[in-house]
Design a protein around this motif. Structure first.
Motif, PDB file in Angstrom:
ATOM      1  N   VAL B 209      30.771  45.218  27.833  1.00  0.00           N
ATOM      2  CA  VAL B 209      30.299  45.557  29.173  1.00  0.00           C
ATOM      3  C   VAL B 209      31.346  45.125  30.206  1.00  0.00           C
ATOM      4  N   VAL B 210      31.616  46.028  31.087  1.00  0.00           N
ATOM      5  CA  VAL B 210      32.511  45.725  32.217  1.00  0.00           C
ATOM      6  C   VAL B 210      31.726  46.000  33.493  1.00  0.00           C
ATOM      7  N   VAL B 211      31.725  45.013  34.400  1.00  0.00           N
ATOM      8  CA  VAL B 211      31.021  45.173  35.675  1.00  0.00           C
ATOM      9  C   VAL B 211      32.060  45.377  36.771  1.00  0.00           C
ATOM     10  N   LEU B 212      31.986  46.551  37.373  1.00  0.00           N
ATOM     11  CA  LEU B 212      32.837  46.800  38.548  1.00  0.00           C
ATOM     12  C   LEU B 212      31.969  46.548  39.791  1.00  0.00           C
ATOM     13  N   HIS B 213      32.199  45.425  40.396  1.00  0.00           N
ATOM     14  CA  HIS B 213      31.384  44.981  41.531  1.00  0.00           C
ATOM     15  C   HIS B 213      31.951  45.614  42.804  1.00  0.00           C
ATOM     16  N   VAL B 214      31.297  46.632  43.289  1.00  0.00           N
ATOM     17  CA  VAL B 214      31.820  47.401  44.420  1.00  0.00           C
ATOM     18  C   VAL B 214      31.228  46.849  45.718  1.00  0.00           C
ATOM     19  N   LEU B 215      32.104  46.421  46.611  1.00  0.00           N
ATOM     20  CA  LEU B 215      31.657  45.906  47.898  1.00  0.00           C
ATOM     21  C   LEU B 215      32.507  46.496  49.013  1.00  0.00           C
ATOM     22  N   ASP B 216      31.859  46.630  50.146  1.00  0.00           N
ATOM     23  CA  ASP B 216      32.596  47.030  51.345  1.00  0.00           C
ATOM     24  C   ASP B 216      33.240  45.756  51.934  1.00  0.00           C
ATOM     25  N   VAL B 270      31.299  39.005  29.676  1.00  0.00           N
ATOM     26  CA  VAL B 270      31.250  40.269  30.413  1.00  0.00           C
ATOM     27  C   VAL B 270      32.314  40.201  31.511  1.00  0.00           C
ATOM     28  N   GLN B 271      33.135  41.225  31.510  1.00  0.00           N
ATOM     29  CA  GLN B 271      34.215  41.204  32.491  1.00  0.00           C
ATOM     30  C   GLN B 271      33.677  41.602  33.861  1.00  0.00           C
ATOM     31  N   HIS B 272      34.021  40.825  34.870  1.00  0.00           N
ATOM     32  CA  HIS B 272      33.583  41.099  36.248  1.00  0.00           C
ATOM     33  C   HIS B 272      34.819  41.419  37.089  1.00  0.00           C
ATOM     34  N   VAL B 273      34.848  42.614  37.620  1.00  0.00           N
ATOM     35  CA  VAL B 273      35.990  43.021  38.450  1.00  0.00           C
ATOM     36  C   VAL B 273      35.453  43.386  39.837  1.00  0.00           C
ATOM     37  N   LEU B 274      35.929  42.655  40.843  1.00  0.00           N
ATOM     38  CA  LEU B 274      35.483  42.910  42.213  1.00  0.00           C
ATOM     39  C   LEU B 274      36.356  43.996  42.829  1.00  0.00           C
ATOM     40  N   MET B 275      35.735  44.988  43.359  1.00  0.00           N
ATOM     41  CA  MET B 275      36.483  46.094  43.943  1.00  0.00           C
ATOM     42  C   MET B 275      35.977  46.375  45.348  1.00  0.00           C
ATOM     43  N   GLU B 276      36.894  46.273  46.298  1.00  0.00           N
ATOM     44  CA  GLU B 276      36.542  46.589  47.691  1.00  0.00           C
ATOM     45  C   GLU B 276      36.879  48.039  47.967  1.00  0.00           C
ATOM     46  N   GLU B 282      43.815  53.976  42.566  1.00  0.00           N
ATOM     47  CA  GLU B 282      44.799  53.681  41.515  1.00  0.00           C
ATOM     48  C   GLU B 282      44.922  52.181  41.295  1.00  0.00           C
ATOM     49  N   THR B 283      44.965  51.465  42.438  1.00  0.00           N
ATOM     50  CA  THR B 283      45.081  50.008  42.336  1.00  0.00           C
ATOM     51  C   THR B 283      43.861  49.427  41.627  1.00  0.00           C
ATOM     52  N   ALA B 284      42.702  49.942  42.006  1.00  0.00           N
ATOM     53  CA  ALA B 284      41.484  49.438  41.374  1.00  0.00           C
ATOM     54  C   ALA B 284      41.505  49.699  39.872  1.00  0.00           C
ATOM     55  N   LEU B 285      41.927  50.895  39.467  1.00  0.00           N
ATOM     56  CA  LEU B 285      41.984  51.208  38.040  1.00  0.00           C
ATOM     57  C   LEU B 285      42.987  50.319  37.322  1.00  0.00           C
ATOM     58  N   ARG B 286      44.153  50.110  38.011  1.00  0.00           N
ATOM     59  CA  ARG B 286      45.187  49.301  37.362  1.00  0.00           C
ATOM     60  C   ARG B 286      44.687  47.868  37.144  1.00  0.00           C
TER      61      ARG B 286
END
Lengths: 673, 298
Positions: B209-216, B270-276, B282-286
């Protein structure tokens, strides 16, 4: 009840609307700020919001109050008191009474009222009050400097009379300002007693009175005005046979509520020559033209007399006839061209004395000698000596032919001699190759068209040989022939000038006399050589007249001036100008020179009796007293109290701003970085 | 990658064609970026390795044995056919955006890119969209990319009320029949324990499971200036607040929330990746791929 000196500043309170509008707009914003989730916001206590609101309210109040006080302070609140209650006030008063003594104050009944008002302004003072008295027209005259000696001011007032000068308030306010600046009384004012002429306000607004000085205008103008005057006169000089005649025109101005028919008289040399009945329009102007009036020989005095009205000083208008710039010439020249040229023209008019031989007596009263190809006997030794003396003392010599055969001292009038004759018959005559159009005598030709010096031909001329012993003698060359030889030269001699042609202007040797430029050339050279100046028909009171001429310069001899009222004034050597203070005819003479008449009239502005009422005057003079109102103001002690108001207001603003700073800082500390 | 400017999410996500967006973003940086770490029986030869006991003797390179007199086994690029499920939170809180792009748009773009990337590696790609419940579910199968992109193009409106992870993620776990990779895109507005419990269900069948934590960005900085009444997008609740006054506390709370999630998820591997949403896709994917070990799939 307190009043405000500058209520316009209260408009600044409108600025308070801005933060309120911002506040209201922010309130509207509060209702619509979406956010994804308030799960964290909910966990933060609400009390901070209320405190912040309270803080903002305090901050807003402090700022609004500071702004309000500032506006109020600039609006300058004061406590007016009723006029005449100065005695009830504490603290001594320093007062300057400025009395208008201009010509318009001579309007029937005005000046006595002015004296009474000035006296009242002095008598109403307390013994401890200081009073000064000054008179003003277009100049200010300090009569009694401020002191507590009221009787001295009253005594001076009793000796005062109205003059003939024009009116300006600015000099009076300036002198009053100077006097009041040195006074240490707590209250200071200027009582301006005047008829309130509107035209006199020029420059008054620029006078800065000391802080706290009040200008109290006491108008003594007549309730209604009806006045006629002569604004201007023009004279057309003519000749009927041998008799000089003049046609005089006058422009009359009437200021009054209804048309009026008056009798107008032209007077020449003290004799009434014509009377006309003229209907003046209501508040308008009319031109009156008199018939030809014969003139006596020489200058004579003229007057236009109007039927007397309430202001008598402008009912008589003085001017000169037959003296309007006449240039008196002695002509010794057989050539008809020069003679004819001097008969033509009014600017200047030439008074020509024609002679075949010159006698020393011919030079009396003349300012120019025109010498043509005279025979060797035309100027004898005594005449030559007289001619030399004449030029040395400022007279002019215009030689329309080469100067030869002069003996004695006259031979030295030029720094050289005219020698050999050059004939240019072979090449159809010489032309002028160079003309110094920058020379004062020829400058008028520089910008004029149609005057071509190069068209003139000279079949013969004489070579001018400079005297080697004289360095240059101030010699100027006005024109050269095409071969480089001098054609027209000028040399100073004493205080006079000599201009000489190298070729005679006889119409045979040269055709210059038949060229279009001949007439203006002779006129300009005559005017320049004689140093002639046009004499105006009349002067205005307040102007200056220069006594003397190049022949009778001011530096060498004293002058005597007799005013219309008979007052005799002696001008020392070196003093040339005399100020004209009375309407009528002045008589002025310097040294052994002939006496000259000067016609003087009061300024037309004094005949304009358009008056401002007291309120208008005060409003107009308000800028002059920028820091004080033009109404009677009194507080106790006035200056100190006024300053106290100001200081209290400023201190309040400072305290409120300090409070604002503290609140702002506290708000900043509480806010997140 | 060099010389190609990164695409501003606010710009690239204005393009309605998600397929185009995904190709633009993924093709731009994927070329040569990573290969499958699985090497096995495939048509594409990768390398040799010494033979060890248990290796299939059919893979011994006899020609090499003839030259070297030693046994080497041929290795090939793996023929990947893993299961890849994208779980996208479409609750109302995801409709917030302060940078010109909402979190939902950003997550949708990211999901499209991931789907495209996985599909290009022959993975079986699936999509689940949920708020409080599953709103749309496309099971992971091969050749479903077009259907996924169409579904992402037409995201249904969420139901009113707060979103929740537990129910939809639990059902997704039940529905999955084999282990694979599950990528969860959500703003995770739940208590960390609740969220982690819900996510843990996805690991039931051994899935990664990978969690992409999307925040403004505004959700982290709380940059508002004026005193305002804030409205909760999910519940409609109104709370008056002075941003300047509460900003510091808010920031502390959300950072603690993020840290708590990361710690608890990490504990469960579980991998947690914070994404603004201001970060280019591209940066987020990388970052996502790098954080997964640089060679993780996709």
């Amino acid at each position: 009840m307190p009043s405000l000196l500058s209520p316009a500043f209260l408009a600044g309170l409108l600025a308070l609307v801005v933060p309120i509008l911002v506040h209201l707009r922010m309130r509207e914003r509060r209702t619509s700020q979406p956010f994804p989730s308030l799960m964290f916001v909910r966990r933060i206590p609400h009390k901070s919001l209320r405190r912040r609101t309270l803080q903002n309210l305090l901050l807003f109040s402090a700022r609004a109050l500071a702004l309000s006080i500032l506006c109020l302070a600039f609006a300058r609140p004061f406590f007016p008191v009723e006029a005449g209650s100065a005695a009830a006030l504490t603290g001594p008063l320093g007062r300057v009474v400025a009395l208008d003594v201009s010509a318009s104050m001579r309007y029937e009944g005005v000046f006595p009222r002015a004296l009474a008002e000035a006296e009242r302004a002095i008598r109403e003072l307390q013994p401890s009050d200081a009073v000064g008295l000054l008179l003003f027209s277009d100049v200010a005259q300090g009569l009694v400097p401020p002191s507590t000696d009221h009787e001295r001011a009253l005594a001076a007032l009793r000796r005062v009379g109205a003059g003939a000068r024009s009116t300006r308030y600015a000099p009076a306010l300036e002198l009053a300002s100077e006097w009041l600046s040195s006074l240490r009384t707590t209250r200071r004012d200027v009582v301006l007693v005047t008829d309130g002429q509107a035209r006199a306000l020029a420059g008054a607004a620029d006078v800065a009175l000391p802080p706290g000085v009040v200008v109290d205008v006491r108008s003594v103008a007549a309730p209604t005005n009806d006045n006629a005057t002569v604004a201007d006169v023009t004279v057309e000089n003519l000749t009927e046979g041998e008799r000089p005649v003049a046609i005089v025109s006058a422009r009359l101005i009437h200021q009054g509520p209804s048309p009026r028919t008056i009798e107008v008289t032209l007077e020449v040399a003290g004799r009434s020559v014509e009377k006309k009945s003229v209907t003046l329009p209501a508040s308008g102007a009319v031109q009156v033209r008199f018939n030809r009036a014969p003139l006596p020989a020489g200058p004579s005095r003229g007057r236009i007399l109007l039927q007397a009205d309430a202001l008598r000083d402008d009912d008589s208008f003085a001017f000169l006839l037959g003296a309007g710039g006449e240039l008196r010439v002695v002509l010794i020249d057989p050539s008809p061209y020069v003679s004819r040229a001097l008969e033509i023209g009014e600017q200047p008019a030439f008074d020509v004395l024609r002679r075949t031989t010159l006698a020393p007596a011919d030079l009396a009263g003349r300012s120019l000698v025109v010498l043509g190809e005279a025979s060797s006997g035309a100027i004898g030794a005594p005449a030559a000596a007289a001619l030399a003396a004449f030029v040395r003392e400022g007279g002019g010599l215009l030689a329309t032919a080469p100067l030869v055969g002069l003996r004695g001292e006259a031979a030295a009038l030029l720094p050289g001699v005219f020698g050999d004759t050059v004939s240019r018959l072979a090449d159809r005559g010489a032309s002028l190759g160079f003309v110094d159009l920058d020379h004062p005598a020829l400058f008028v030709f520089k910008q004029a068209r149609g005057f071509d010096f190069s068209r003139a031909r000279f079949l013969q001329y004489r070579l001018f040989k400079r005297d080697a012993r004289v360095k240059d003698g101030g010699l100027k060359v006005l024109a050269r022939f095409d071969d480089g030889q001098d054609a027209v030269i000028e040399a100073p001699f004493g205080r006079g000038r000599v201009v000489a042609f190298a070729s005679p202007l006889d119409g045979l040797t040269s055709d210059l006399p038949v060229q279009p430029l001949f007439l203006p050339l002779i006129h300009e050279l005559a005017r320049y050589v004689s140093a002639h100046q046009d004499v105006p028909l009349y002067y205005r009171v307040g102007g200056a007249f220069e006594v003397g001429s190049s022949r009778y310069p001011a530096a060498l001899s004293p002058a005597t001036v007799v005013s219309p009222s008979g007052r005799k004034q002696t001008l020392a050597a070196g003093v040339s100008a005399v100020e004209l203070e009375e309407p009528g005819f002045y008589e002025a003479a310097r040294g052994s020179g002939p006496p000259a008449s000067v016609a003087v009239n009061i300024d037309t502005a004094e005949s304009d009796l358009t008056m401002l009422d007291q309120e208008e005057m005060e409003a107009a003079l308000r800028p002059a007293a920028a820091s004080s109102p033009p109404v009677r103001v009194a507080t106790q002690p006035e200056d100190g109290a006024r300053q106290l108001w100001w200081r209290v207001a400023l201190l309040s603003v400072a305290l409120l701003l300090a409070l604002e700073a503290v609140l702002g800082a506290a708000r900043g500390q509480n806010a997140p970085s | 990658m060099r010389g190609r400017p990164l695409l501003d999410p606010a710009v690239v996500l204005q393009v309605k064609d998600l397929s185009f967006v995904a190709r633009s973003v993924v093709d731009g940086f994927v070329a040569g970026q990573h290969k499958s770490r699985h090497r096995g029986a495939s048509v594409d030869f990768a390398e040799h390795r010494p033979y060890s006991a248990g290796d299939d003797i059919r893979r011994i390179d006899w020609r090499l044995f003839a030259r070297t007199d030693r046994y080497f086994v041929k290795q090939f690029e793996a023929d990947s056919n893993a299961s890849f499920l994208i779980a996208l939170d479409i609750s109302k809180s995801m409709r917030f955006g302060s940078t010109g792009v909402t979190k939902l748009d950003y997550a949708r773009g990211l999901a499209a890119c991931l789907a495209y990337l996985a599909n290009s590696q022959k993975d079986r790609v699936g999509l689940m969209m949920f708020d409080r419940e599953i709103r749309e579910f496309i099971p992971p199968r091969g050749g479903r990319l077009e259907a996924i992109l169409r579904a992402l193009d037409a995201i249904p409106d969420p139901e009113s009320g707060p979103g929740a992870l537990a129910l939809p993620l639990g059902r997704a776990a039940e529905a999955s029949r084999r282990a694979g990779v599950v990528v969860l895109l959500s703003d995770l507005y739940e208590e960390p324990e609740t969220a982690v419990d819900a996510i843990r269900a996805l690991q039931y069948r051994g899935s990664e499971v990978v969690v992409l934590h999307v925040l403004d960005p505004a959700e982290r900085t709380f940059p508002f200036e004026d005193v305002s009444t804030f409205e909760d997008l999910e519940t409609g609740e109104l709370v008056p607040a002075d941003p300047e006054k509460i900003r510091a506390e808010y920031r502390a709370l959300i950072e603690a929330h993020i840290a708590g999630l990361r710690e608890k998820l990490g504990r469960d591997r579980v991998q947690h990746v914070l994404m603004e949403t201001s970060t280019p896709l591209e940066t987020a994917l990388r970052h996502f791929l790098r954080d997964r070990g640089g060679a993780a799939r996709p």
